[in-house]
Every structure is written in C-alpha cells, then in structure tokens.
Scaffold this active site. Sequence first.
Site, short mmCIF file in Angstrom:
data_model
loop_
_atom_site.label_atom_id
_atom_site.label_comp_id
_atom_site.label_asym_id
_atom_site.label_seq_id
_atom_site.Cartn_x
_atom_site.Cartn_y
_atom_site.Cartn_z
N ASP A 18 88.92 -103.67 27.99
CA ASP A 18 90.32 -104.04 28.20
C ASP A 18 90.96 -104.48 26.88
O ASP A 18 90.28 -104.96 25.97
CB ASP A 18 90.39 -105.18 29.23
CG ASP A 18 91.78 -105.32 29.84
OD1 ASP A 18 92.60 -104.40 29.68
OD2 ASP A 18 92.03 -106.36 30.48
N ASN A 66 94.95 -97.56 37.84
CA ASN A 66 95.62 -97.22 36.58
C ASN A 66 96.63 -96.06 36.73
O ASN A 66 97.44 -95.83 35.83
CB ASN A 66 94.61 -96.90 35.47
CG ASN A 66 93.89 -98.12 34.93
OD1 ASN A 66 92.73 -98.05 34.52
ND2 ASN A 66 94.57 -99.26 34.89
C1 IPE Z 1 90.68 -102.61 34.10
O1 IPE Z 1 91.67 -102.98 33.21
C2 IPE Z 1 90.49 -101.12 34.09
C3 IPE Z 1 89.93 -100.55 32.86
C4 IPE Z 1 89.52 -101.22 31.83
C5 IPE Z 1 89.82 -99.12 32.85
P1 IPE Z 1 93.19 -103.18 33.67
O2 IPE Z 1 93.94 -103.52 32.46
O3 IPE Z 1 93.64 -102.00 34.44
O4 IPE Z 1 93.06 -104.42 34.66
P2 IPE Z 1 94.16 -105.46 35.11
O5 IPE Z 1 95.35 -104.68 35.56
O6 IPE Z 1 94.48 -106.32 33.93
O7 IPE Z 1 93.51 -106.25 36.20
C1 IPE Z 2 92.23 -100.89 28.80
O1 IPE Z 2 93.27 -101.38 28.03
C2 IPE Z 2 92.25 -99.39 28.92
C3 IPE Z 2 92.64 -98.89 30.24
C4 IPE Z 2 92.88 -99.63 31.29
C5 IPE Z 2 92.78 -97.45 30.37
P1 IPE Z 2 94.70 -101.70 28.64
O2 IPE Z 2 95.53 -100.50 28.52
O3 IPE Z 2 94.57 -102.28 29.98
O4 IPE Z 2 95.20 -102.80 27.62
P2 IPE Z 2 96.05 -104.09 27.94
O5 IPE Z 2 95.30 -104.84 28.99
O6 IPE Z 2 97.38 -103.63 28.43
O7 IPE Z 2 96.12 -104.84 26.65
MG MG Z 3 94.40 -104.16 30.68
#
Ligand code: IPE
Ligand code: IPE
Ligand code: MG
Length: 238
Positions: A18, A66
């Site tokens: 993340d 996502n």
């Molecule tokens: C979890 O991260 C999913 C992945 C790392 C692929 P998200 O960024 O989607 O999770 P939330 O929305 O903060 O819970």
């Molecule tokens: C994790 O990084 C990657 C995916 C969920 C695909 P994020 O895109 O969730 O990054 P933040 O949480 O917005 O910083």
């Molecule tokens: Mg995230």
Amino acid sequence: MEKNVEMNIPQSVAIIMDGNGRWATKRGLPRTMGHKEGAKTLEKLIGDAGRLGIKYLTVYAFSTENWKRSEDEVSALMQLFRFYRANLLKLAVANGVKLRFIGDRTRFPEDIIKSVNELEAATKDNSNMEFIVAANYGSRDEIRRAAMKYAEDIKSGKVCNEDLTEDGFADYLDTKGVPDPDLLIRTSGELRLSNYLLWQIAYSEIVVTDVLWPDFNIDELKKCIEIYNGRSRRFGGV
Ligand code: IPE
Ligand code: IPE
Ligand code: MG
C-alpha cells in the site's frame, strides 16, 4: 546477498503493498507513477525474498474493491501488468520461482487472463519459492467461491457434508497448498486488512510499517522479520 543466519526466516509471508498513490502525490506526480515505482519495488523483491529463504510470498496487487477507482487508474494498472509480464517471467525463471495468481481472474481482459495462465504454466515446476499474486482478489469473494464449489461437490456426490474439516475447506480456497502466512506486512501505516486473506491470517503475526510501498526494499523486509522474530506465537496455547 548472504542468507542471514541469526534471523529466523518465516516460511510464508504476505504483503499488502500500500501507499503507491501517496508516494506519487508527495512528489507532485500522478498516482500512476506511484504504481510504476511500486512495480519496480516488487520486481527487486522477488529475487531478494527467495535468496533470504522465504518459500511463499503472497502479495496484494489488486483488490475486488479497487475497481471503484477511476477508469484511468484501473487501466494504467492493467497496462503496467502488460508491460511487466515478460520481466516477471524472466525473473521467475532466473530465480526458480513458481508463479501463481489468486483471485477471480475471469473479470480481467482476455489478453491478461491468457498471460496469467501462461505465466503459471511456464513456471509450474520451479521450486525455490512460490510467488503468489492476488489480483481481483477479495477474501469474501474467495470464501464465497469456495462455498459454491463445495456445494457443487456435494450435489454431484463427490463429497459428503459431514466430512468437512477446516483443512478440507481450505482446499477449496484459491490458496490451496499455500501454508498460512507466518507474517503479514502492510506498508504505509494503515491498520486494516482490506479484505485480504481473512481465513488464512487467523494466526499470522502482523507488522505494519510507515514506509510507502515504492520505498520498501529488502532491508525494510528484514526489519519486519526482526520484529516478527521478537514475537511470541502461542496459537491459543500458553
Ligand atoms: C489494499 O489497499 C489493496 C491492495 C494493496 C492491492 P487499498 O489501498 O485498496 O486499501 P484501502 O482502501 O486503504 O482499505
Ligand atoms: C496500493 O497503493 C496499490 C493498489 C491498491 C493497486 P494505493 O494506490 O492504494 O496507494 P495509496 O493508499 O492511495 O497511497
Ligand atoms: Mg491504498
């Protein structure tokens, strides 16, 4: 890199990668640049984790939730996979890594489904490490699909419902054969599971680091393992 003798290396590690978006935003870049950088981080980690002695590495790449992101961001993530698939195969072959994808792949575009199947087939006999990518993965969806498969097997007389054990049910999950994670790492500080491996992490040790995923590397992984090594796992005993 030498295998670190004084560290007890967990056999099975899961990571919630993340913080890509925040990494980019902090630099005034579009979120997709964070994903690109995050993919590079992952690329480096595959070989490093194997050399460290990890046997199963399961990473969260794309969740069932996502899809709620903008069309641009979702399609940029698909493009990134298309760009990296050749590298991924090269890396897997060079490091003796078996690739496996968990989650419902049927929702992806045809060419991506085809690549995923090919990557699995081409690496199925590798045995140094298993690298598991969770893509269009959500724990609740996985458990729902498992329950449906089980119901079908009852209907066809293949199994009998009185016989169902916990291990027996786990065999219906996408992670069949993968030992439950000893260690679950989440980068970028969020204290939640976001629908990841809910069944499998029943007794995993959880380590959350503030490091954003694009800044994660083998040294950060070792720090997480050191924290894990300081934990006392009791599994409900004393
Ligand atoms: C979890 O991260 C999913 C992945 C790392 C692929 P998200 O960024 O989607 O999770 P939330 O929305 O903060 O819970
Ligand atoms: C994790 O990084 C990657 C995916 C969920 C695909 P994020 O895109 O969730 O990054 P933040 O949480 O917005 O910083
Ligand atoms: Mg995230």
